[in-house]
Scaffold this motif. Structure first.
Motif, PDB file in Angstrom:
ATOM      1  N   ARG A 181      49.059  -0.888  24.382  1.00 14.09           N
ATOM      2  CA  ARG A 181      50.007  -1.274  25.405  1.00 14.09           C
ATOM      3  C   ARG A 181      51.126  -0.283  25.619  1.00 14.09           C
ATOM      4  O   ARG A 181      51.972  -0.241  26.488  1.00 14.09           O
ATOM      5  CB  ARG A 181      50.470  -2.778  25.362  1.00 14.09           C
ATOM      6  N   ARG A 207      62.507   8.511  28.796  1.00  8.28           N
ATOM      7  CA  ARG A 207      63.485   8.647  30.136  1.00  8.28           C
ATOM      8  C   ARG A 207      62.753   9.299  31.180  1.00  8.28           C
ATOM      9  O   ARG A 207      63.004   8.920  32.318  1.00  8.28           O
ATOM     10  CB  ARG A 207      64.788   9.461  29.867  1.00  8.28           C
ATOM     11  N   CYS A 209      59.572   9.379  31.628  1.00  7.05           N
ATOM     12  CA  CYS A 209      58.329   8.441  31.910  1.00  7.05           C
ATOM     13  C   CYS A 209      58.706   7.219  31.889  1.00  7.05           C
ATOM     14  O   CYS A 209      58.256   6.121  31.181  1.00  7.05           O
ATOM     15  CB  CYS A 209      57.142   8.705  30.900  1.00  7.05           C
ATOM     16  N   PRO A 210      59.777   6.516  33.106  1.00  3.31           N
ATOM     17  CA  PRO A 210      59.885   5.338  33.013  1.00  3.31           C
ATOM     18  C   PRO A 210      58.927   4.288  33.166  1.00  3.31           C
ATOM     19  O   PRO A 210      59.074   2.919  32.968  1.00  3.31           O
ATOM     20  CB  PRO A 210      60.869   5.227  34.071  1.00  3.31           C
ATOM     21  N   LYS A 211      57.661   4.410  33.598  1.00  2.00           N
ATOM     22  CA  LYS A 211      56.664   3.521  34.047  1.00  2.00           C
ATOM     23  C   LYS A 211      55.812   3.407  32.466  1.00  2.00           C
ATOM     24  O   LYS A 211      54.917   2.482  32.535  1.00  2.00           O
ATOM     25  CB  LYS A 211      55.794   4.070  35.035  1.00  2.00           C
ATOM     26  N   LEU A 212      56.035   4.326  31.646  1.00  2.00           N
ATOM     27  CA  LEU A 212      55.354   4.239  30.253  1.00  2.00           C
ATOM     28  C   LEU A 212      56.194   3.318  29.471  1.00  2.00           C
ATOM     29  O   LEU A 212      57.379   3.277  29.526  1.00  2.00           O
ATOM     30  CB  LEU A 212      55.000   5.561  29.699  1.00  2.00           C
ATOM     31  N   ARG A 213      55.605   2.567  28.225  1.00  2.00           N
ATOM     32  CA  ARG A 213      56.151   1.797  27.417  1.00  2.00           C
ATOM     33  C   ARG A 213      56.052   2.452  26.039  1.00  2.00           C
ATOM     34  O   ARG A 213      55.226   3.081  25.699  1.00  2.00           O
ATOM     35  CB  ARG A 213      55.744   0.559  27.278  1.00  2.00           C
ATOM     36  N   ASN A 230      62.771   1.051  28.630  1.00  4.12           N
ATOM     37  CA  ASN A 230      61.323   1.032  28.461  1.00  4.12           C
ATOM     38  C   ASN A 230      61.096   1.333  26.877  1.00  4.12           C
ATOM     39  O   ASN A 230      59.800   1.740  26.552  1.00  4.12           O
ATOM     40  CB  ASN A 230      60.464   2.104  29.300  1.00  4.12           C
ATOM     41  N   GLN A 313      50.476  12.487  29.472  1.00  9.64           N
ATOM     42  CA  GLN A 313      50.304  12.345  30.797  1.00  9.64           C
ATOM     43  C   GLN A 313      48.848  12.969  31.062  1.00  9.64           C
ATOM     44  O   GLN A 313      48.094  12.597  32.194  1.00  9.64           O
ATOM     45  CB  GLN A 313      51.211  12.732  31.638  1.00  9.64           C
TER      46      GLN A 313
END
Length: 363
Positions: A181, A207, A209-213, A230, A313
């Motif tokens: 996750r 910073r 990749c704000p959609k990644l955790r 995140n 990515q």
């Protein structure tokens, strides 16, 4: 053999990477039939955070001041076939001098912080080892290999300097089968000279990749660090929770302290732990890393945030899995606890044979 170790701590891993090193190594020694005793200074911060108070693979004894150590354990140390003193032991100079004077068997210093130790010795500020003690040990075991070993012998007078890297218990560290996750995680105690690498290779990618955790686990990080939203923070993870932490990640980050990066040949235990779990590692670069894992095939190297972002990515899933599997195979073959214990046996036997009167069978 009867092996006695005087180390920083084996009962607590709180802010203490030495514990995982000693646990794996001594478990490996016990598995090979040796009788192991560990002597540990009883201090409040470890007493409050003991995650392995009674290791099943060795006898563990706690002591207070050096006077108590000498009074209670002189016989144990004198009768041992090998006595090993670790770096960062409290009152380490006094303890090491006493151990060398008391032991009748092989004596070894296990430096889990070699570049840090040498830098402190050069400044005259090392609290746990004095220059005059180094030639007194039969063997100087170093967490750092490469050119540092020759320097230990030629500059500091070590009788025999040999590499003994950290290792991992491959029974405890294995793939968990869980669905990742987190894109990237890091496990390590805060260190000022390591923080710039963590900033560059994890916080900045977070910073961008704000959609990644992301996740950082470890104690002693300053309150003023601005963690991106995140990035999950965990103050401390006991070793039993490490495989689950690694297994939750697509990639694990390895960042090396400045002195160790400059010296090279100084792997962190997180390299072997994550790899044993089949999780590919993204690491900073340093001399000698290619001797442990093949770059691009068993490990990924990065120096800038954009390199990390590209890996997160763009690396195909099939290749990511293949790198993790290859790294695990390398660990199973060369970096497990029993493999490292076998190396220790070799160095100790070499040191025994080099002692005056060698040739007699070991006790």
């Amino acid at each position: 053999m009867r092996l006695v170790v005087l180390g920083l701590s084996i009962t607590s891993s709180w802010g203490n990477g030495h514990a995982t090193t000693f646990r794996a190594l001594l478990r490996g020694m016990a598995a090979r039939g040796h009788e192991v005793s560990f002597l540990e200074r009883d201090v409040p911060w470890y007493a409050a955070n003991r995650d392995l108070p009674e290791p099943p693979f060795c006898r563990t004894f706690l002591y207070g001041e050096p006077g108590e150590l000498k009074e209670r354990f002189a016989g144990l140390v004198a009768d041992a076939d090998t006595v090993m003193v670790g770096s960062y032991v409290p009152d380490g100079i006094e303890v090491a001098a006493w151990a060398c004077a008391t032991a009748r068997g092989v004596t070894a210093f296990y430096d889990i912080d070699t570049p840090v130790t040498l830098a402190a010795l050069e400044r005259g500020e090392c609290a746990y080892l004095a220059p005059g003690l180094i030639p007194g040990f039969d063997l100087y075991l170093s967490f750092t290999g490469g050119p540092v070993l020759e320097r230990l012998e030629k500059v500091w007078g070590a009788r025999a300097a040999r590499p003994l890297y950290c290792s991992v218990d491959t029974d405890a560290y294995r793939p968990t089968g869980q669905k990742p996750r987190l894109a990237l995680g890091y496990l390590g105690t805060y260190s000022p000279d390591r923080q710039p690498g963590l900033d560059s290779l994890l916080l900045e990618p977070a910073r961008r990749c704000p959609k990644l955790r992301f996740a950082v686990a470890g104690p002693q990080y300053p309150a003023e660090i601005a963690w991106p939203a995140n990035v999950e923070r965990t103050e401390h993870l006991p070793p039993a929770a490490h495989p689950g932490f690694y297994g939750a990640q697509l990639f694990t980050l390895n960042v090396t302290r400045a002195d160790m990066r400059a010296a090279g040949h100084a792997p962190s235990v997180r390299l072997f732990e994550a790899a044993a779990c089949g999780v590919p590692v993204i690491s900073d670069r340093w001399p000698g890393i290619e001797e442990l894992f093949r770059p691009g095939e068993e490990i990924l190297l990065a120096e800038r945030p954009e390199e990390v972002v590209a890996l997160l990515q763009e690396l195909p899933e099939e290749r990511r899995r293949a790198i993790g599997a290859a790294a695990r195979e390398r660990v199973l073959r060369a970096h497990g606890a029993e493999a490292r214990a076998g190396e220790l046996e070799t160095w100790l036997e070499e040191a025994r044979r080099a002692r005056p009167g060698a040739g007699r069978p070991a006790a």
